[in-house]
Scaffold this motif. Structure first.
Motif, PDB file in Angstrom:
ATOM      1  N   MET A  79     -56.955 -39.988  -2.325  1.00  0.00           N
ATOM      2  CA  MET A  79     -55.622 -39.392  -2.472  1.00  0.00           C
ATOM      3  C   MET A  79     -55.510 -38.547  -3.733  1.00  0.00           C
ATOM      4  SD  MET A  79     -53.142 -42.415  -1.124  1.00  0.00           S
ATOM      5  CE  MET A  79     -51.674 -41.419  -1.322  1.00  0.00           C
ATOM      6  N   LEU A  80     -56.236 -38.922  -4.789  1.00  0.00           N
ATOM      7  CA  LEU A  80     -56.164 -38.199  -6.056  1.00  0.00           C
ATOM      8  C   LEU A  80     -57.255 -37.140  -6.206  1.00  0.00           C
ATOM      9  CD1 LEU A  80     -55.363 -41.221  -8.379  1.00  0.00           C
ATOM     10  CD2 LEU A  80     -53.771 -39.486  -7.532  1.00  0.00           C
ATOM     11  N   ASN A  81     -58.098 -36.967  -5.185  1.00  0.00           N
ATOM     12  CA  ASN A  81     -59.204 -35.997  -5.218  1.00  0.00           C
ATOM     13  C   ASN A  81     -60.111 -36.205  -6.433  1.00  0.00           C
ATOM     14  OD1 ASN A  81     -58.643 -34.687  -2.809  1.00  0.00           O
ATOM     15  ND2 ASN A  81     -57.221 -33.269  -3.791  1.00  0.00           N
ATOM     16  N   ILE A  82     -60.505 -37.444  -6.642  1.00  0.00           N
ATOM     17  CA  ILE A  82     -61.407 -37.785  -7.744  1.00  0.00           C
ATOM     18  C   ILE A  82     -62.817 -37.338  -7.360  1.00  0.00           C
ATOM     19  CG2 ILE A  82     -62.372 -39.681  -9.096  1.00  0.00           C
ATOM     20  CD1 ILE A  82     -59.420 -39.217  -9.652  1.00  0.00           C
ATOM     21  N   ASN A  83     -63.518 -36.702  -8.286  1.00  0.00           N
ATOM     22  CA  ASN A  83     -64.882 -36.266  -7.997  1.00  0.00           C
ATOM     23  C   ASN A  83     -65.892 -37.137  -8.731  1.00  0.00           C
ATOM     24  OD1 ASN A  83     -64.884 -35.364 -10.624  1.00  0.00           O
ATOM     25  ND2 ASN A  83     -64.572 -33.225 -10.077  1.00  0.00           N
ATOM     26  N   SER A  84     -67.152 -36.793  -8.594  1.00  0.00           N
ATOM     27  CA  SER A  84     -68.214 -37.640  -9.147  1.00  0.00           C
ATOM     28  C   SER A  84     -68.263 -37.616 -10.677  1.00  0.00           C
ATOM     29  CB  SER A  84     -69.565 -37.220  -8.580  1.00  0.00           C
ATOM     30  OG  SER A  84     -69.884 -35.916  -9.000  1.00  0.00           O
ATOM     31  N   ASP A  85     -67.669 -36.635 -11.301  1.00  0.00           N
ATOM     32  CA  ASP A  85     -67.618 -36.620 -12.764  1.00  0.00           C
ATOM     33  C   ASP A  85     -66.630 -37.653 -13.303  1.00  0.00           C
ATOM     34  OD1 ASP A  85     -69.424 -34.549 -12.838  1.00  0.00           O
ATOM     35  OD2 ASP A  85     -67.872 -32.996 -12.917  1.00  0.00           O
ATOM     36  N   GLN A  86     -65.695 -38.058 -12.460  1.00  0.00           N
ATOM     37  CA  GLN A  86     -64.639 -38.957 -12.908  1.00  0.00           C
ATOM     38  C   GLN A  86     -64.841 -40.404 -12.467  1.00  0.00           C
ATOM     39  OE1 GLN A  86     -61.760 -36.603 -10.891  1.00  0.00           O
ATOM     40  NE2 GLN A  86     -60.986 -35.703 -12.792  1.00  0.00           N
ATOM     41  N   SER A  87     -65.761 -40.652 -11.521  1.00  0.00           N
ATOM     42  CA  SER A  87     -65.930 -41.999 -11.006  1.00  0.00           C
ATOM     43  C   SER A  87     -67.393 -42.278 -10.677  1.00  0.00           C
ATOM     44  CB  SER A  87     -65.085 -42.189  -9.747  1.00  0.00           C
ATOM     45  OG  SER A  87     -65.466 -43.355  -9.067  1.00  0.00           O
ATOM     46  N   GLN A  88     -67.881 -43.412 -11.141  1.00  0.00           N
ATOM     47  CA  GLN A  88     -69.257 -43.807 -10.844  1.00  0.00           C
ATOM     48  C   GLN A  88     -69.412 -44.186  -9.372  1.00  0.00           C
ATOM     49  OE1 GLN A  88     -71.947 -43.615 -12.821  1.00  0.00           O
ATOM     50  NE2 GLN A  88     -73.147 -44.244 -11.047  1.00  0.00           N
ATOM     51  N   LEU A  89     -68.386 -44.780  -8.768  1.00  0.00           N
ATOM     52  CA  LEU A  89     -68.451 -45.137  -7.351  1.00  0.00           C
ATOM     53  C   LEU A  89     -68.581 -43.892  -6.481  1.00  0.00           C
ATOM     54  CD1 LEU A  89     -68.267 -47.241  -5.076  1.00  0.00           C
ATOM     55  CD2 LEU A  89     -65.772 -47.013  -5.205  1.00  0.00           C
ATOM     56  N   VAL A  90     -67.815 -42.869  -6.786  1.00  0.00           N
ATOM     57  CA  VAL A  90     -67.910 -41.612  -6.034  1.00  0.00           C
ATOM     58  C   VAL A  90     -69.287 -40.994  -6.245  1.00  0.00           C
ATOM     59  CG1 VAL A  90     -66.981 -39.283  -5.811  1.00  0.00           C
ATOM     60  CG2 VAL A  90     -65.433 -41.214  -6.086  1.00  0.00           C
ATOM     61  N   ARG A  91     -69.793 -41.037  -7.460  1.00  0.00           N
ATOM     62  CA  ARG A  91     -71.126 -40.489  -7.743  1.00  0.00           C
ATOM     63  C   ARG A  91     -72.204 -41.227  -6.946  1.00  0.00           C
ATOM     64  NH1 ARG A  91     -71.781 -40.499 -13.472  1.00  0.00           N
ATOM     65  NH2 ARG A  91     -70.777 -38.489 -13.389  1.00  0.00           N
ATOM     66  N   THR A  92     -72.101 -42.532  -6.874  1.00  0.00           N
ATOM     67  CA  THR A  92     -73.083 -43.330  -6.143  1.00  0.00           C
ATOM     68  C   THR A  92     -73.059 -43.010  -4.657  1.00  0.00           C
ATOM     69  OG1 THR A  92     -72.875 -45.110  -7.759  1.00  0.00           O
ATOM     70  CG2 THR A  92     -73.792 -45.689  -5.614  1.00  0.00           C
ATOM     71  N   ILE A  93     -71.877 -42.956  -4.073  1.00  0.00           N
ATOM     72  CA  ILE A  93     -71.766 -42.704  -2.631  1.00  0.00           C
ATOM     73  C   ILE A  93     -72.215 -41.286  -2.290  1.00  0.00           C
ATOM     74  CG2 ILE A  93     -70.097 -42.425  -0.751  1.00  0.00           C
ATOM     75  CD1 ILE A  93     -68.648 -44.848  -1.855  1.00  0.00           C
ATOM     76  N   THR A  94     -71.805 -40.309  -3.075  1.00  0.00           N
ATOM     77  CA  THR A  94     -72.172 -38.936  -2.757  1.00  0.00           C
ATOM     78  C   THR A  94     -73.664 -38.677  -2.991  1.00  0.00           C
ATOM     79  OG1 THR A  94     -71.423 -38.251  -4.954  1.00  0.00           O
ATOM     80  CG2 THR A  94     -69.877 -37.984  -3.120  1.00  0.00           C
ATOM     81  N   THR A  95     -74.240 -39.306  -3.992  1.00  0.00           N
ATOM     82  CA  THR A  95     -75.682 -39.163  -4.216  1.00  0.00           C
ATOM     83  C   THR A  95     -76.463 -39.792  -3.073  1.00  0.00           C
ATOM     84  OG1 THR A  95     -75.376 -39.181  -6.600  1.00  0.00           O
ATOM     85  CG2 THR A  95     -77.575 -39.692  -5.794  1.00  0.00           C
ATOM     86  N   LEU A  96     -76.051 -40.973  -2.659  1.00  0.00           N
ATOM     87  CA  LEU A  96     -76.727 -41.631  -1.540  1.00  0.00           C
ATOM     88  C   LEU A  96     -76.580 -40.821  -0.265  1.00  0.00           C
ATOM     89  CD1 LEU A  96     -78.325 -44.106  -0.625  1.00  0.00           C
ATOM     90  CD2 LEU A  96     -76.148 -45.205  -0.109  1.00  0.00           C
ATOM     91  N   TYR A  97     -75.408 -40.216  -0.061  1.00  0.00           N
ATOM     92  CA  TYR A  97     -75.230 -39.377   1.130  1.00  0.00           C
ATOM     93  C   TYR A  97     -76.185 -38.183   1.094  1.00  0.00           C
ATOM     94  CZ  TYR A  97     -73.479 -35.955   4.365  1.00  0.00           C
ATOM     95  OH  TYR A  97     -73.413 -35.030   5.370  1.00  0.00           O
TER      96      TYR A  97
END
Length: 142
Positions: A79-97
Motif C-alpha cells: 500500500m505504501l509502495n515500499i521498495n527494496s532500498d527501504q525494506s530488507q523483506l522486499v529486497r529478499t523477495i525481489t532478489t529471489l524472484y
C-alpha cells in the motif's frame, strides 16, 4: 457542547485510523507480494502468471512467513509502495524472484519477457551463477 464536539472529533479520528487498516485486509497476501514485485521491477516486461506462481512457491517454501505480522507488513509495503532500498523483506523477495527467472540467462535484456523458471535454490542448481561474466551484455566498442 464540548462533550459532543469531543465525541465527534474522536469518532472521526477513530474512523480515519480504522478505514486504511481495513483496506489493507481487502487485498490478499499473494496479491500484495505480487504487487511489490511488479512495483520494484516496473521497468521490466514481467510475466504476470509467472509472478503469481513464484509467490505461491515462495509461501509454500517459507511456511513461517504466513504469520499475522508478516502479512500485515507485506500488505503495508504494497500500500505504501515500499521498495527494496527501504525494506530488507522486499529486497529478499525481489532478489529471489529475479534469481528464479530467466533474466540473467537472457543477458539482462530488459526488452525481453522475463519468465519464471522455478524457485531458485543454490543447492539444487549450484552451477547456475547468474552473476557470471558470461551473462553480461557485450561492452560497447570505443
Amino acid at each position: 457542547m464540548f462533550r459532543r464536539k469531543f465525541l465527534k472529533i474522536a469518532g472521526l479520528g477513530a474512523a480515519a485510523v480504522a478505514l486504511p487498516s481495513l483496506g489493507a485486509y481487502a487485498i490478499s497476501l499473494n496479491e500484495a507480494t505480487a504487487g511489490v514485485i511488479l512495483h520494484q521491477f516496473r521497468f521490466l516486461n514481467l510475466d504476470r502468471k509467472g509472478i503469481d506462481q513464484f509467490v505461491q512457491d515462495y509461501y509454500k517454501q517459507e511456511g513461517s512467513s504466513k504469520s499475522a505480522l508478516a502479512q500485515v507488513k507485506m500488505r503495508g509495503y504494497y500500500m505504501l509502495n515500499i521498495n527494496s532500498d527501504q525494506s530488507q523483506l522486499v529486497r529478499t523477495i525481489t532478489t529471489l524472484y529475479l534469481l528464479s527467472t530467466d533474466f540473467f540467462q537472457n543477458r539482462m535484456d530488459e526488452g525481453k519477457l522475463v519468465r519464471y523458471q522455478g524457485i531458485y535454490d543454490p543447492y539444487k542448481t549450484p552451477c547456475a551463477n547468474p552473476f557470471s561474466a558470461l551473462y553480461y551484455p557485450p561492452a560497447p566498442a570505443v
